[in-house]
Design a protein around this motif. Structure first.
Motif, PDB file in Angstrom:
ATOM      1  N   TYR A  17      -3.391  12.946  -1.720  1.00 20.49           N
ATOM      2  CA  TYR A  17      -4.178  12.607  -0.491  1.00 20.49           C
ATOM      3  C   TYR A  17      -4.064  10.987  -0.463  1.00 20.49           C
ATOM      4  O   TYR A  17      -3.576  10.441   0.497  1.00 20.49           O
ATOM      5  CB  TYR A  17      -5.428  13.149  -0.455  1.00 20.49           C
ATOM      6  N   TYR A  20      -0.298  10.051   0.452  1.00 20.71           N
ATOM      7  CA  TYR A  20      -0.136  10.500   1.967  1.00 20.71           C
ATOM      8  C   TYR A  20      -0.312   9.491   2.656  1.00 20.71           C
ATOM      9  O   TYR A  20       0.441   8.793   3.452  1.00 20.71           O
ATOM     10  CB  TYR A  20      -0.671  11.844   2.233  1.00 20.71           C
ATOM     11  N   TRP A  21      -1.617   8.882   2.658  1.00 16.20           N
ATOM     12  CA  TRP A  21      -2.226   7.882   3.485  1.00 16.20           C
ATOM     13  C   TRP A  21      -1.456   6.402   3.057  1.00 16.20           C
ATOM     14  O   TRP A  21      -1.129   5.297   3.901  1.00 16.20           O
ATOM     15  CB  TRP A  21      -3.654   7.553   3.488  1.00 16.20           C
ATOM     16  N   GLU A  22      -1.245   6.354   1.750  1.00 17.68           N
ATOM     17  CA  GLU A  22      -0.268   4.827   1.487  1.00 17.68           C
ATOM     18  C   GLU A  22       0.808   4.896   2.151  1.00 17.68           C
ATOM     19  O   GLU A  22       1.299   3.823   2.885  1.00 17.68           O
ATOM     20  CB  GLU A  22      -0.593   4.716   0.169  1.00 17.68           C
ATOM     21  N   TYR A  23       1.731   6.060   1.858  1.00 20.92           N
ATOM     22  CA  TYR A  23       3.018   6.094   2.649  1.00 20.92           C
ATOM     23  C   TYR A  23       2.839   5.842   4.321  1.00 20.92           C
ATOM     24  O   TYR A  23       3.708   5.125   4.826  1.00 20.92           O
ATOM     25  CB  TYR A  23       3.885   7.183   2.168  1.00 20.92           C
ATOM     26  N   ASN A  24       2.033   6.428   4.677  1.00 15.94           N
ATOM     27  CA  ASN A  24       1.825   6.640   6.314  1.00 15.94           C
ATOM     28  C   ASN A  24       1.304   4.929   6.647  1.00 15.94           C
ATOM     29  O   ASN A  24       1.965   4.707   7.697  1.00 15.94           O
ATOM     30  CB  ASN A  24       0.511   7.558   6.720  1.00 15.94           C
ATOM     31  N   THR A  25       0.661   4.522   6.006  1.00 16.21           N
ATOM     32  CA  THR A  25       0.268   2.855   6.518  1.00 16.21           C
ATOM     33  C   THR A  25       1.607   2.113   5.999  1.00 16.21           C
ATOM     34  O   THR A  25       1.772   1.172   7.021  1.00 16.21           O
ATOM     35  CB  THR A  25      -0.840   2.726   5.581  1.00 16.21           C
ATOM     36  N   CYS A  27       5.025   2.827   5.484  1.00  9.60           N
ATOM     37  CA  CYS A  27       6.407   3.302   6.059  1.00  9.60           C
ATOM     38  C   CYS A  27       6.707   4.436   6.889  1.00  9.60           C
ATOM     39  O   CYS A  27       7.602   4.635   7.388  1.00  9.60           O
ATOM     40  CB  CYS A  27       7.503   3.002   4.874  1.00  9.60           C
ATOM     41  N   ARG A  28       5.801   5.335   6.799  1.00 11.28           N
ATOM     42  CA  ARG A  28       6.099   6.526   7.408  1.00 11.28           C
ATOM     43  C   ARG A  28       5.339   6.968   8.772  1.00 11.28           C
ATOM     44  O   ARG A  28       5.923   7.745   9.595  1.00 11.28           O
ATOM     45  CB  ARG A  28       5.766   7.899   6.301  1.00 11.28           C
ATOM     46  N   GLY A  29       4.246   6.455   8.871  1.00 13.00           N
ATOM     47  CA  GLY A  29       3.696   6.710  10.328  1.00 13.00           C
ATOM     48  C   GLY A  29       3.971   5.977  11.331  1.00 13.00           C
ATOM     49  O   GLY A  29       4.728   4.885  11.158  1.00 13.00           O
ATOM     50  N   ARG A  30       3.847   6.416  12.494  1.00 10.83           N
ATOM     51  CA  ARG A  30       4.021   5.779  13.835  1.00 10.83           C
ATOM     52  C   ARG A  30       3.507   4.550  13.826  1.00 10.83           C
ATOM     53  O   ARG A  30       4.112   3.359  14.361  1.00 10.83           O
ATOM     54  CB  ARG A  30       3.940   6.450  14.994  1.00 10.83           C
ATOM     55  N   SER A  32       2.742   2.392  11.255  1.00  9.82           N
ATOM     56  CA  SER A  32       3.024   1.731   9.804  1.00  9.82           C
ATOM     57  C   SER A  32       3.283   0.498   9.780  1.00  9.82           C
ATOM     58  O   SER A  32       3.908   0.080  11.087  1.00  9.82           O
ATOM     59  CB  SER A  32       3.910   2.904   9.013  1.00  9.82           C
TER      60      SER A  32
END
Length: 158
Positions: A17, A20-25, A27-30, A32
Motif C-alpha cells: 500500500y 503504491y502511493w509512493e509511486y503514484n506520487t 511517477c505513476r499518477g496523473r 505525480s
C-alpha cells in the motif's frame, strides 16, 4: 523502502500500500511530480537534473555479520501563535522531547524581529520568521493571498 521479507506475502500488505502511493506520487499518477513537470513542458531527460530521491542507509556489524537498514526521515512543523517555530523529527510528546527515549532532532526558532499583524481581530505582535513561514505555507497550499491568512482566528479565515 526496506522490508525484511517477501513483499508478495500477506504480511506485506501495508508495505505494498505504501509503495503504491509512493509511486503514484513520484511517477505513476496523473498528478505525480513527473506528470506535473511533463505537463509544464519538461522533457524526461531534464527531470533527473532537478528531481532526485535518496534513501539513507546505515551499515554496521552484528556479531561479525554486516547488517544494514534504511533510515527514514520524517519531519514535523509546529508554529505557535505566530511567535515560535518547532521544526524537526521529534513528536510533540514527552517520549520525543525529553531526550531519553527516541532518537529525534528538532530546532526551536524564536525570532526577535516583530511583524505587526492581527490575532482574533486584534493588533498582534507576531515574530517575522514564524508569521512569514505560516502565511507562506498557507498561501502556497490554499492558493490564498496574505490578507486571507493574516489572522488565523478570524471568521473570514475559517
Amino acid at each position: 523502502p526496506g522490508f525484511p521479507g517477501d513483499i508478495s506475502k500477506s504480511e506485506a500488505a501495508i508495505m505494498r500500500y505504501q509503495l503504491y502511493w509512493e509511486y503514484n506520487t513520484i511517477c505513476r499518477g496523473r498528478g505525480s511530480i513527473y506528470a506535473t513537470l511533463r505537463q509544464a513542458g519538461m522533457r524526461d531527460e531534464e527531470i533527473g537534473s532537478f528531481v532526485s530521491f535518496y534513501g539513507l542507509r546505515n551499515h554496521a556489524k552484528l556479531w561479525d555479520t554486516p547488517v544494514t537498514e534504511l533510515i527514514y526521515v520524517h519531519s514535523k512543523l509546529l508554529i505557535v501563535d505566530d511567535r515560535t517555530v518547532l521544526m524537526g523529527s521529534a513528536n510533540i510528546n514527552d517520549r520525543s522531547l525529553n531526550g531519553g527515549r527516541d532518537s529525534e532532532i528538532c530546532v526551536v526558532v524564536e525570532d526577535k524581529k516583530v511583524e505587526i499583524s492581527k490575532m482574533a481581530q486584534q493588533p498582534y505582535e507576531a515574530r517575522t520568521f514564524a508569521f512569514k513561514l505560516r502565511t507562506d505555507i498557507f498561501k502556497e497550499h490554499l492558493g490564498c493571498n496574505l490578507e486571507d491568512v493574516r489572522d488565523p482566528l478570524s471568521d473570514t479565515f475559517w
